[in-house]
Structures are given as C-alpha cells and as structure tokens.
Design a protein around this motif. Structure first.
Motif, PDB file in Angstrom:
ATOM      1  N   ALA A 266       0.868  -1.187   0.000  1.00  9.05           N
ATOM      2  CA  ALA A 266       0.000   0.000   0.000  1.00  9.05           C
ATOM      3  C   ALA A 266       0.898   1.229   0.000  1.00  9.05           C
ATOM      4  CB  ALA A 266      -0.907   0.005   1.231  1.00  9.05           C
ATOM      5  N   TYR A 267       0.447   2.285  -0.667  1.00  6.76           N
ATOM      6  CA  TYR A 267       1.234   3.518  -0.676  1.00  6.76           C
ATOM      7  C   TYR A 267       1.418   4.021   0.753  1.00  6.76           C
ATOM      8  CZ  TYR A 267       1.968   4.243  -5.621  1.00  6.76           C
ATOM      9  OH  TYR A 267       2.428   4.133  -6.900  1.00  6.76           O
ATOM     10  N   THR A 268       2.615   4.567   1.003  1.00  6.95           N
ATOM     11  CA  THR A 268       2.991   4.857   2.386  1.00  6.95           C
ATOM     12  C   THR A 268       3.674   6.219   2.495  1.00  6.95           C
ATOM     13  OG1 THR A 268       4.042   3.825   4.305  1.00  6.95           O
ATOM     14  CG2 THR A 268       5.301   3.771   2.256  1.00  6.95           C
ATOM     15  N   HIS A 269       4.022   6.611   3.692  1.00  6.59           N
ATOM     16  CA  HIS A 269       4.703   7.879   3.964  1.00  6.59           C
ATOM     17  C   HIS A 269       6.082   7.893   3.300  1.00  6.59           C
ATOM     18  CE1 HIS A 269       6.687  11.082   6.205  1.00  6.59           C
ATOM     19  NE2 HIS A 269       5.503  11.459   6.667  1.00  6.59           N
ATOM     20  N   THR A 270       6.477   9.009   2.731  1.00  2.88           N
ATOM     21  CA  THR A 270       7.747   9.098   2.002  1.00  2.88           C
ATOM     22  C   THR A 270       8.960   8.751   2.856  1.00  2.88           C
ATOM     23  OG1 THR A 270       9.109  10.565   0.637  1.00  2.88           O
ATOM     24  CG2 THR A 270       7.949  11.608   2.476  1.00  2.88           C
ATOM     25  N   GLY A 271       8.834   8.901   4.165  1.00  5.57           N
ATOM     26  CA  GLY A 271       9.989   8.637   5.028  1.00  5.57           C
ATOM     27  C   GLY A 271      10.087   7.208   5.523  1.00  5.57           C
ATOM     28  N   GLY A 272       9.035   6.399   5.366  1.00  2.00           N
ATOM     29  CA  GLY A 272       9.032   5.097   6.044  1.00  2.00           C
ATOM     30  C   GLY A 272       8.647   3.911   5.181  1.00  2.00           C
ATOM     31  N   MET A 273       8.809   2.724   5.742  1.00  2.00           N
ATOM     32  CA  MET A 273       8.397   1.479   5.081  1.00  2.00           C
ATOM     33  C   MET A 273       7.913   0.492   6.146  1.00  2.00           C
ATOM     34  SD  MET A 273      10.461  -0.944   2.368  1.00  2.00           S
ATOM     35  CE  MET A 273      11.632  -1.536   3.574  1.00  2.00           C
ATOM     36  N   PRO A 274       6.730   0.746   6.720  1.00  6.72           N
ATOM     37  CA  PRO A 274       6.240  -0.183   7.743  1.00  6.72           C
ATOM     38  C   PRO A 274       5.977  -1.559   7.134  1.00  6.72           C
ATOM     39  CG  PRO A 274       4.513   1.378   7.124  1.00  6.72           C
ATOM     40  CD  PRO A 274       5.767   1.829   6.443  1.00  6.72           C
ATOM     41  N   VAL A 275       6.303  -2.606   7.884  1.00  4.91           N
ATOM     42  CA  VAL A 275       6.108  -3.979   7.405  1.00  4.91           C
ATOM     43  C   VAL A 275       5.459  -4.797   8.513  1.00  4.91           C
ATOM     44  CG1 VAL A 275       7.218  -6.066   6.506  1.00  4.91           C
ATOM     45  CG2 VAL A 275       8.155  -3.827   5.925  1.00  4.91           C
ATOM     46  N   SER A 276       4.511  -5.627   8.124  1.00  5.85           N
ATOM     47  CA  SER A 276       3.918  -6.567   9.072  1.00  5.85           C
ATOM     48  C   SER A 276       3.951  -7.958   8.456  1.00  5.85           C
ATOM     49  CB  SER A 276       2.481  -6.162   9.391  1.00  5.85           C
ATOM     50  OG  SER A 276       1.909  -7.117  10.256  1.00  5.85           O
ATOM     51  N   ILE A 277       4.121  -8.958   9.315  1.00  2.00           N
ATOM     52  CA  ILE A 277       4.184 -10.342   8.850  1.00  2.00           C
ATOM     53  C   ILE A 277       3.205 -11.171   9.660  1.00  2.00           C
ATOM     54  CG2 ILE A 277       5.658 -12.397   8.700  1.00  2.00           C
ATOM     55  CD1 ILE A 277       7.930 -10.597   7.915  1.00  2.00           C
ATOM     56  N   HIS A 278       2.534 -12.078   8.965  1.00  6.60           N
ATOM     57  CA  HIS A 278       1.493 -12.866   9.611  1.00  6.60           C
ATOM     58  C   HIS A 278       1.592 -14.321   9.170  1.00  6.60           C
ATOM     59  CE1 HIS A 278      -2.400 -12.930  11.664  1.00  6.60           C
ATOM     60  NE2 HIS A 278      -2.601 -13.983  10.904  1.00  6.60           N
ATOM     61  N   HIS A 279       1.647 -15.253  10.139  1.00 11.35           N
ATOM     62  CA  HIS A 279       1.668 -16.690   9.812  1.00 11.35           C
ATOM     63  C   HIS A 279       0.269 -17.280   9.983  1.00 11.35           C
ATOM     64  CE1 HIS A 279       6.214 -17.043  11.053  1.00 11.35           C
ATOM     65  NE2 HIS A 279       6.035 -16.335   9.957  1.00 11.35           N
ATOM     66  N   GLN A 280      -0.260 -17.893   8.946  1.00 11.15           N
ATOM     67  CA  GLN A 280      -1.532 -18.613   9.067  1.00 11.15           C
ATOM     68  C   GLN A 280      -1.245 -20.115   9.100  1.00 11.15           C
ATOM     69  OE1 GLN A 280      -4.791 -18.187   9.646  1.00 11.15           O
ATOM     70  NE2 GLN A 280      -4.884 -20.419   9.505  1.00 11.15           N
ATOM     71  N   CYS A 281      -1.733 -20.780  10.152  1.00 10.13           N
ATOM     72  CA  CYS A 281      -1.421 -22.202  10.389  1.00 10.13           C
ATOM     73  C   CYS A 281      -2.053 -23.124   9.351  1.00 10.13           C
ATOM     74  CB  CYS A 281      -1.872 -22.610  11.782  1.00 10.13           C
ATOM     75  SG  CYS A 281      -3.676 -22.656  11.960  1.00 10.13           S
ATOM     76  N   PHE A 282      -1.617 -24.408   9.408  1.00 15.37           N
ATOM     77  CA  PHE A 282      -2.118 -25.394   8.433  1.00 15.37           C
ATOM     78  C   PHE A 282      -3.597 -25.735   8.658  1.00 15.37           C
ATOM     79  CE2 PHE A 282      -0.309 -27.991  11.881  1.00 15.37           C
ATOM     80  CZ  PHE A 282      -1.385 -28.819  12.179  1.00 15.37           C
TER      81      PHE A 282
END
Lengths: 316, 229
Positions: A266-282
């Motif tokens: 998603a487009y974001t603030h020029t100064g940053g690069m927020p990242v999130s990670i999510h594991h979905q189980c089997f």
C-alpha cells in the motif's frame, strides 16, 4: 445506468449463511491447502517431519469423515463482507451485523466451536464467541454487482505475527531479515503451527500493513501471485528462503514449513516502510458464500477478496 | 543414551494406561510415539489461577483419578443438560505454565504432561528429571479431530460456571488417545533440545549480509539463536 433497484437480501438468509460458513470453515480444509500439504508429506524425507505431515493429512480426513472441527482451537470467528455497489439488505447493514452475530453464537453451540472470546480484563466468557467489537466484520466494495460475498475466517493465533517500522534505507534486505526473524521467533517449537502461509504487508500505515498481512495470509489461496510482477517476484524469493531454513512442521528438520508467501503493498509515507508479517497455520479455516438478491447462495472456497477494485488498481 | 540427531530417533510406539507407572515412564525415549487409554484432566491458566493463586481446594481428588494432565480445552457440545460431547481437542502452548506445572506435579502427583512446544530446559532439569516425569507434545498442534476421536466421554467437569468452557477442568475418558511425541523423557532429555540446535545451524547462513533494522526496540532479542520466551 440501472433503472431498477436490486431486491433486498433477507437478514434471515444472512443468519443461515453465517452459521453455515462457520460450520464449513471449522470442519473442511480448503482444497488448495489440503493438496499442497499432501504434496509436502509425499516429498518430505525427514522421518519426524514426514510423520507429522502425514498425521495432518489424516486429521483433515478425520474431520470431514466425522463432521467434527479439524482443530479444537476454532479461533476467533470473523467476517469479511464484499458488498456489491447495488446490493441492499433488508433492515440495512445493522441487520447484517446482527445476523452475523446470531449465526456465530448458534454455530458455537451446535458445530460446536470453542467459545474462545472473553473480556480481555475480567476474562468473562459468555460461551458464544460474541462480545465487544466481536465478531468483526470488515467491508469492501465491488462495482457493478448486486450480491454480497460473505467470508468467514476462524483465526487462531497467539503467535506468528509481528510488526516492524522499517525505513527506505532498510530496503529489501531489511524485509528479508524481518521475515527470517519472525520465522526464528515462531517456527521454533512449532508455535506458528506451521506449515504456514506467510502474509507480508508492506507500506500503508501501521494498522493498514497489519491488516494487509493478515488478509494476504488468510484470504488468498495457495499458489496465488500478486498481479504486480515485482511484488510477485518478492513472493517467490521469500518462499525460496523459507525452504532453505531447514525448518519443517513443529520446528523439526524439514523443508516445507512455508507453504506459500503472499505479499500486499500500500502507498505509504515518504519517510518510512512499515512492514507486518502474519503466519496462518495449516488448520486454515475459511469459507465463502455469494448471496444473491433472489435468495440463491453459492458456496465456494476462494474468497476472491483481493479484486482489482479492492487494490484500487482501477481507480484513478 | 541420548541420540545426537533427530534423524536417528527410532520413534518406537507405546500404548499406555493411566495412571502411567514409573516403569512405563522410564521406558519412554524422546521422539517415541505414545497413545493413552484411561483418564486425562485438562488444565490451563484458569485452573492454575484457582488452585495456586486463589488457593482454592481442588474440586476432586486428582491423584485418585489420574496422573496425566493436558494443556488444552475442548470444542464441546452440550447434547442435553449436563451431557457433553467432545468434538475436538487441541493443545495450547505450555511455556506459559512453567510456574504452575511443577506445583501440579509436587502437590497432585502429576507425572505426564501433554502440551504444545515443550518447556524450558531449566524446568526439565529441575522438576521433570527429579520426579521422573515426562512431557508429551501433541502432533502438528492442529490435529484436534484425531484427538477428539480418542475421547470417549466426559467423566466430570469442574468450575465450568466460573471459568467457562475454554478454561474449566475437564476430566476426559480416553481410548487410544494420540498420537503424542515424547518431548522430555524421565531423564530430562529434550527432543526440542536437539531440534533447536539443528535449526540454528540451517538458519545462520541465511542471515549473512542482512543488516539489523535501522530502528530498534527496547526489550527485544537480536540474536536469532535466542528463543523469544
């Protein structure tokens, strides 16, 4: 331009569908997950990991044969509603939300689901999976449509998610390190209940990237690639790194702990690069229904949540 | 003797009856596969809070029932008032209960603990080894339908009103209940002790050339070999 309004979808039908989606999600593993886990089980050469994968496959079958939930932690049931721009609900969307709550409480008693939802401070449990801000209903819209797609997802999970505020100079290596860190945190001892689908949300604001990571993990099927070739390439690259971790199910030696990687941006603030990670189980619990104004309901496994309109690819 | 590699484990199968005696416990080796018949009681945070923080008297004489506990709660339907049918059972992560499990073993005679993810080497060394107790991991962690098949009935349920379905103490009648994997044997050897060493070896080279993030957070670990609990 349409001259006639679509008929209103009955709230009582939405309640029935909300119950049935909870039932289907809890019991029947979607085929994309079942076949990819089956492939892993056949390919795995490590004894312990192969044993675990074969038991997972057996469990999918036991759940369907006996019509019992595949996992007793039936998670927190939640809903995603994709609403056609011309769709209407009898009683309005307040009625839809009430119907979804009633269907969830009924499913908790009858499927049964485990009543996981409690007040966060008092820990009071009304044994029905309904409460303050719960179950959540997330909405998106679809042009030129008069139906509602309702997806039920039963989201387990105390583990397997994280957020990091990265910056442009951290770049792709920073994302890769974060991806490996989350694997190191949660694949050891099998806390993520891997094999897992890994969702990565990049950009937006903090809340948007967390939402995108979760939706990428939960609402896209195994093998699906992002339509942006650059993003799809990152998905492939992260998947390959996953294979090289040497981690299998439960954190044992193996190769198949990452079932697939889905990245959303998603487009974001020029100064940053927020990242999130999510594991979905089997034990992936999801089911979707398209509810038409004439009362017909088509059940399916693929939520088709990430449409061109939802990603705003087509909005100038 | 402890094997040095998880690939070498014989994974012998055992079918045991509860209460499980010291001799049977002594025969279990890490990586072995176990099925249980008899009685198992569930317990997690809610039960431990009642027993050990509020110091409530146990609702039942635990040692007379069984010496096996399970960190879980069931997906269960009330078929008629007071008649419960267990559909599925799945373990919850056990590291959160490291304070109370030793109390359960010392005060109520528990010698077999079933859960998720095992516990820390310190707890194994200090308590499991001392008491000849064994930790069993559930398999995969999400195969609740298979475990549900092994539950033949609910013998009794306690503190249901106060704790709710998900935290109550369920006494389950089980038959061929499993499979479970021996994580910590009666000598304190741990399957995850071996597995963690192996995964640290394969993860390490993947970190080469990947810098620490520009912005750090207080309270975090930065060495990927450190565990997060």
């Amino acid at each position: 331009m349409r001259t006639t309004e679509a008929a209103a979808i009955r709230a009582s039908l939405i309640r029935e569908v909300a119950f049935e989606l909870n039932r289907r999600a809890a019991i029947a593993i979607p085929r994309d997950v079942e076949s990819s886990i089956g492939d892993l089980a056949r390919r795995e050469t490590q004894k312990l990991s192969k044993f675990v994968l074969l038991e997972i496959v057996n469990n999918y079958k036991a759940a369907v044969d006996d019509q019992r939930p595949m996992c007793a932690d039936t998670g927190l049931p939640r809903f995603y509603a994709k609403v056609g721009n011309d769709a209407r609900v009898e009683g309005g969307f307040v009625a839809l939300e009430r119907a979804v709550r009633e269907g969830t409480a009924e499913a908790t008693r009858k499927v049964p689901l485990r009543p996981n939802r409690v007040h966060p401070l008092t820990r009071k449990d009304y044994n029905n999976n309904v409460g303050i801000h719960a179950p959540t209903v997330d909405y998106s819209w679809e042009p030129e449509a008069d139906w509602i797609d309702l997806t039920c997802f039963q989201k387990g999970g105390l583990f397997g998610g994280d957020y990091r505020m990265l910056f442009p100079q951290d770049g792709i290596p920073g994302i890769k390190r974060f991806y490996l860190d989350v694997i190191s945190e949660f694949f050891k001892r099998g806390l993520s209940c891997q094999p897992a689908i890994v969702g990565v949300g990049i950009g937006g604001t903090k809340d948007v990237c967390v939402r995108l990571a979760k939706e990428a993990a939960c609402l896209r099927v195994v093998g699906d690639r992002n339509p942006d070739p650059g993003v799809a390439e990152l998905e492939e690259e992260l998947h390959e790194i996953g294979k090289k971790t040497g981690l299998g199910p439960m954190g044992f030696k193996g190769e198949g702990a990452v079932l697939d990687v889905h990245v959303e941006v998603a487009y974001t603030h020029t100064g940053g690069m927020p990242v999130s990670i999510h594991h979905q189980c089997f034990a992936l619990r999801r089911a979707t229904a398209r509810i038409h104004p004439d009362g017909n309901v088509d059940y399916r496994e693929n939520p088709l949540w990430f449409t061109g309109y939802y990603r705003r690819e087509t909005v100038s | 003797m402890t094997p040095g590699d998880t690939s070498d484990l014989p994974m012998d199968e055992h079918r045991l009856t509860t209460p499980v005696g010291a001799e049977d416990l002594g025969r279990l080796k890490i990586g072995d596969v176990v099925f249980l018949t008899g009685l198992v009681f569930t317990g997690r945070n809610g039960l431990y809070q009642k027993l050990f923080e509020e110091k409530a008297a146990p609702p039942v004489d635990i040692p007379s029932l069984t010496n096996v506990t399970f960190h879980c709660s069931p997906a269960v339907a009330e078929k008629a008032p007071g008649v419960w049918e267990v559909a599925a059972v799945t373990a919850t992560a056990s590291f959160r209960f490291e304070k109370h499990v030793p109390m359960l073993m010392d005060q109520y005679g528990v010698r077999l603990v079933i859960g998720k993810g095992g516990m820390s080497p310190e707890v194994y060394e200090k308590h499991f080894k001392r008491l000849g107790a064994v930790f069993l991991n559930t398999v995969g962690y999400g195969i609740g339908a298979q475990y549900g098949r092994g539950v033949k009935g609910v013998r009794e349920v306690h503190w249901l009103e106060e704790l709710g379905i998900a935290q109550a103490m369920w006494v389950l009648e089980v038959e061929g209940f499993g499979p479970f994997l021996v994580e910590c044997d009666s000598q304190g050897n741990s399957l995850y002790g071996l597995a963690l060493g192996e995964s640290n070896e394969t993860l390490k080279p993947l970190y080469e050339g990947l810098p620490l993030p520009s912005l750090r957070r207080l309270g975090e670990v930065h060495n990927p070999e450190d565990e997060v609990f």
